[in-house]
Design a protein around this motif. Sequence first.
Motif, PDB file in Angstrom:
ATOM      1  N   LYS A 126      -4.573  -3.136  -7.010  1.00 25.15           N
ATOM      2  CA  LYS A 126      -4.377  -2.552  -5.684  1.00 25.15           C
ATOM      3  C   LYS A 126      -4.303  -1.031  -5.775  1.00 25.15           C
ATOM      4  CE  LYS A 126      -3.358  -2.469  -1.257  1.00 25.15           C
ATOM      5  NZ  LYS A 126      -2.248  -3.290  -0.709  1.00 25.15           N
TER       6      LYS A 126
ATOM      7  N   SER B  87       0.806  -1.225   0.000  1.00 27.05           N
ATOM      8  CA  SER B  87       0.000   0.000   0.000  1.00 27.05           C
ATOM      9  C   SER B  87       0.835   1.268   0.000  1.00 27.05           C
ATOM     10  CB  SER B  87      -0.934  -0.005   1.208  1.00 27.05           C
ATOM     11  OG  SER B  87      -0.207  -0.243   2.398  1.00 27.05           O
TER      12      SER B  87
ATOM     13  N   ALA C 240      -4.483   2.500  -2.886  1.00 27.23           N
ATOM     14  CA  ALA C 240      -4.323   2.773  -1.458  1.00 27.23           C
ATOM     15  C   ALA C 240      -4.688   4.207  -1.123  1.00 27.23           C
ATOM     16  CB  ALA C 240      -2.883   2.485  -1.010  1.00 27.23           C
TER      17      ALA C 240
ATOM     18  N   HIS D 266      -7.143  -0.291  -0.345  1.00 29.28           N
ATOM     19  CA  HIS D 266      -6.620  -0.182   1.007  1.00 29.28           C
ATOM     20  C   HIS D 266      -7.228   1.071   1.642  1.00 29.28           C
ATOM     21  CE1 HIS D 266      -3.166   0.131   4.016  1.00 29.28           C
ATOM     22  NE2 HIS D 266      -3.574   1.393   3.957  1.00 29.28           N
TER      23      HIS D 266
END
Length: 390
Positions: free
Chosen positions: A151, A121, A153, A226
Amino acid sequence: MKKLYIKNGLIKTMAGQEFMGYILIEGAKIAALGKTIDLNLPEDAEVIDAGGALVLPGFIDAHCHVGIGEEIYRWEGEDFNEMTDPVTPDMRAIDGINPEDEGFRDARLGGVTTVFTVPGSANVIGGTGVVMKTAGKIVDKMIVRDPAGMKIAFGENPKMVYGEQKKMPMTRMGTAALLRQTLVDAQTYKDKLEQGETDPDKLPERDLGLEVLVKVLNREIPLRAHAHRADDIMTAIRIAREFNVDLVIEHCTEGHKIAEELAEQGYPAVVGPLLTNRSKVELKDKSFQTPGILAKAGVKVAIMTDHSVTPIEQLPLCAALACKAGMDEEDALRAITINAAEILGVSDRIGTLEVGKDADIVIWSEHPFTIKANPLYVIINGKIVKPEAI
């Protein structure tokens, strides 16, 4: 084709059935299961007598860094954060995974047969993660789904990494702005690709990062966000709605504060790590009550270890402690089996014990939420991988 026959097991399918019976495995798949023991057993089948023990699907850790963050190393095995640019969608977890990482063995010893391994992250956009089995020597052969999510963050981590470098993002506003701009760039890239289908002169120069973000825009893979604080969770939702993309909330530490809103929005949550200290300010209100509150509100919940933050073999303990804090036992089991599989987009293969699905099966000495529980047998893709030497 190798055949394996489990008999006299208390089989809990996680698909709504529980009975004393058998499972027949042929190759890597479940070929039959049922209540009767009068199956015409193939002569060449290896037999496991469960002796009345509980038989469950293999557990699934829906967010961890096993294989890509090797815990016995310092920087040598830390391959999950490319901290040189806040926007790195072209990073692929598969390229950093070491199947020799001890975390895979630990997973098997804890009854965890599948994981979602994902970049860290540090970056606003960190790259793609993979769903993979926890047994194997070659990562490509362990993969169930790749890519399985992008992903991203929010919160303190990108601020900390790039604020120290005097680069954007230094604020939450900067994080959101970078993400939005990159998604706009991906939309432009997608438009040019579509134009290039009829006019090759309009094809853009290939960009690996934007190429995979087109998969996000096409809803082929979700954003895996995240986000600990409630405001960060809502920023993730705001952006997902703006661009009409799929979203999974990762960590969701303050999700209990906005449980009804999350249920109304319909995004799933992967909660954790909970079996850890409050290592940063965003974890101030960390609680084992969060998964249960979310589940009761109607949110689809999975529980994670974030290995190596919490050792991956403690995934069933994390679910047990959520039960101790008020989560329904069935919801907790679903959070590490079928819910996790559905969130990861692989429920056609794993998460329940059903004919045609992967033979990922664990036979438990006791219910896995009891402190003395131990996997007697762990089977992945039809092969016994535990008992094994430690």
